[in-house]
Design a protein around this motif. Structure first.
Motif, PDB file in Angstrom:
ATOM      1  N   PRO A   1     -11.402  -2.738   4.965  1.00  0.00           N
ATOM      2  CA  PRO A   1     -11.004  -2.405   3.585  1.00  0.00           C
ATOM      3  C   PRO A   1     -12.169  -2.234   2.621  1.00  0.00           C
ATOM      4  O   PRO A   1     -11.983  -1.717   1.518  1.00  0.00           O
TER       5      PRO A   1
ATOM      6  N   SER B   1       0.816  -1.222   0.000  1.00  0.00           N
ATOM      7  CA  SER B   1       0.000   0.000   0.000  1.00  0.00           C
ATOM      8  C   SER B   1       0.845   1.266   0.000  1.00  0.00           C
ATOM      9  O   SER B   1       0.360   2.332  -0.395  1.00  0.00           O
TER      10      SER B   1
ATOM     11  N   ALA C   1      -5.625   4.331  -2.253  1.00  0.00           N
ATOM     12  CA  ALA C   1      -6.449   3.350  -1.540  1.00  0.00           C
ATOM     13  C   ALA C   1      -7.935   3.647  -1.745  1.00  0.00           C
ATOM     14  O   ALA C   1      -8.728   2.749  -2.042  1.00  0.00           O
TER      15      ALA C   1
ATOM     16  N   PHE D   1     -12.748   1.210   0.933  1.00  0.00           N
ATOM     17  CA  PHE D   1     -11.936   1.688  -0.188  1.00  0.00           C
ATOM     18  C   PHE D   1     -12.675   1.618  -1.521  1.00  0.00           C
ATOM     19  O   PHE D   1     -12.278   2.257  -2.491  1.00  0.00           O
TER      20      PHE D   1
ATOM     21  N   GLY E   1     -13.351   6.703   8.075  1.00  0.00           N
ATOM     22  CA  GLY E   1     -12.074   6.026   8.299  1.00  0.00           C
ATOM     23  C   GLY E   1     -11.763   5.870   9.776  1.00  0.00           C
ATOM     24  O   GLY E   1     -11.303   4.807  10.221  1.00  0.00           O
TER      25      GLY E   1
ATOM     26  N   GLY F   1      -4.387   4.017   2.753  1.00  0.00           N
ATOM     27  CA  GLY F   1      -5.347   3.297   3.587  1.00  0.00           C
ATOM     28  C   GLY F   1      -4.884   3.119   5.012  1.00  0.00           C
ATOM     29  O   GLY F   1      -5.540   2.429   5.807  1.00  0.00           O
TER      30      GLY F   1
END
Length: 391
Positions: free
Chosen positions: A213, A108, A139, A216, A248, A200
């Motif tokens: 995840p 990432s 991300a 994303f 997030g 991310g």
């Protein structure tokens, strides 16, 4: 081949010559055997040529081909370039003595830039090489980098614009509002949130950003029913950076089930335990005191006076209320999805049956002198107030 004729000025004679084009350079052809993935296309970026690229977490199958020759040994190199970063440039990995196909998952750290794939073989006494460039999406691959970066800068300059929109993230907004209001944390907020957007992952002091995840893949567009929007105006959607920051953070904590979708209220509730843990991680070495209660309906005049006194001493305070307080509604029996966190901002005025003070919520600082500022009846305040957290 091309033919040209040259006339000599001195003699008047013409000379004709045939030129042969140089043969094409011997090179390896590099292919991605499983599809590249779509994402936001920034046509102003020198790094992107279209909407396709690598994404976080996916394993890609890459093949080297050379004139139908059966290649048994290939040396692979993966390099990275990002015009927007001053670090993480250059070689990612070098792999020797592999076959003509390789499986690779890109870390990432290399999102938002170019992955340069190189392959080398030794054939008939010479080294043949190939090179291809592929973009690796951020991300949050469907979000506009320019919009996100500009909005994050704006929030750093004026934290009050941070807006939960229709999400249940009032508490998270209060946490981040207080964090960004500290001058010493403004640059950290900008740096880490842009890193989070790109990779991310990020960290605000001890608050680690490592969400589900699934977030994303969200598309922040009008017409996507999953993206937060107002039902009476489908074009009024949540600002992209606000969604990234707030969702997030909430998805990184005690409940990774939350993915920031419209109507996803229960999983996004900002429980008292979450608020205390968030404050502890955002503001390490501060004493966090929980003065909240599960009951209401008493006379909280002295509570308000204490809160004002502590605020004037420099304490930071978040009130827990029922949203019915804003509706001038008496509400002895609270509702979990109606609980609402607001940041207390001082200016307390108690005038007979009326109470008012300055506060932050829903993307705005509400000050006592504002025309649209609310004045609460005593019975309304007393039946919708559930205490506070102070540090």
């Amino acid at each position: 081949m091309a033919t040209i004729t040259i006339t000599l000025r001195e003699t008047g004679k013409s000379v004709t010559a045939t030129l042969k084009a140089a043969p094409p350079k011997d090179k390896i052809n590099i292919k991605i055997l499983n599809n590249l993935d779509e994402g936001f296309y920034d046509n102003t970026s020198p790094l992107q040529k279209d909407k396709y690229g690598f994404i976080v977490g996916k394993i890609y199958k890459i093949k080297a081909e050379y004139n139908n020759v059966n290649i048994t040994e290939v040396k692979w190199e993966f390099h990275y370039r990002n015009n927007y970063l001053s670090t993480k440039q250059g070689l990612i990995k070098k792999i020797s003595s592999q076959g003509d196909e390789i499986f690779f998952k890109f870390p990432s750290d290399y999102c938002g830039g170019l992955i340069i794939v190189k392959a080398y073989i030794y054939y008939k006494g010479k080294t043949i090489e190939g090179r291809e460039e592929f973009f690796m999406h951020n991300a949050f691959r469907w979000f506009d980098r320019v919009k996100v970066e500009n909005r994050i800068k704006d929030i750093a300059n004026d934290p009050s614009i941070l807006n939960q929109h229709v999400t249940p993230l009032c508490g998270t907004a209060a946490l981040l509002y207080l964090f960004v209001s500290e001058n010493k944390y403004k640059q950290l907020f900008q740096d880490e949130m842009m890193k989070f957007f790109r990779t991310g992952k990020g960290k605000l002091n001890n608050f680690t950003l490592d969400p589900n995840p699934e977030i994303f893949s969200m598309k922040p567009i009008v017409g996507n029913s999953d993206y937060p929007h107002y039902e009476d105006d489908l074009t009024d959607i949540m600002p992209q950076a606000d969604w990234i920051c707030l969702v997030g953070m909430r998805s990184s904590s005690d409940n990774k089930n939350y993915t920031g979708k419209a109507g996803e209220t229960w999983d996004g509730i900002n429980w008292v335990s979450y608020m205390k843990e968030g404050l502890k991680n955002l503001f390490p070495n501060n004493k966090i005191e929980d003065k909240t209660s599960i009951i209401t309906g008493f006379d909280y005049t002295e509570d308000l006076k204490t809160i004002e006194k502590e605020y004037r001493k420099g304490k930071r305070i978040i009130l827990l209320i029922d949203v019915d307080m804003f509706k001038d509604s008496v509400s002895y029996f609270g509702c979990l999805i109606g609980y609402h966190w607001i940041v207390y901002k001082g200016d307390l005025v108690i005038n007979g049956d009326k109470r008012t003070f300055s506060y932050y919520c829903w993307g705005k600082d509400f000050c006592v002198n504002d025309k649209d500022h609310l004045i609460f009846r005593k019975i309304v305040f007393n039946t919708n107030y559930y205490g506070y957290i102070i540090f």
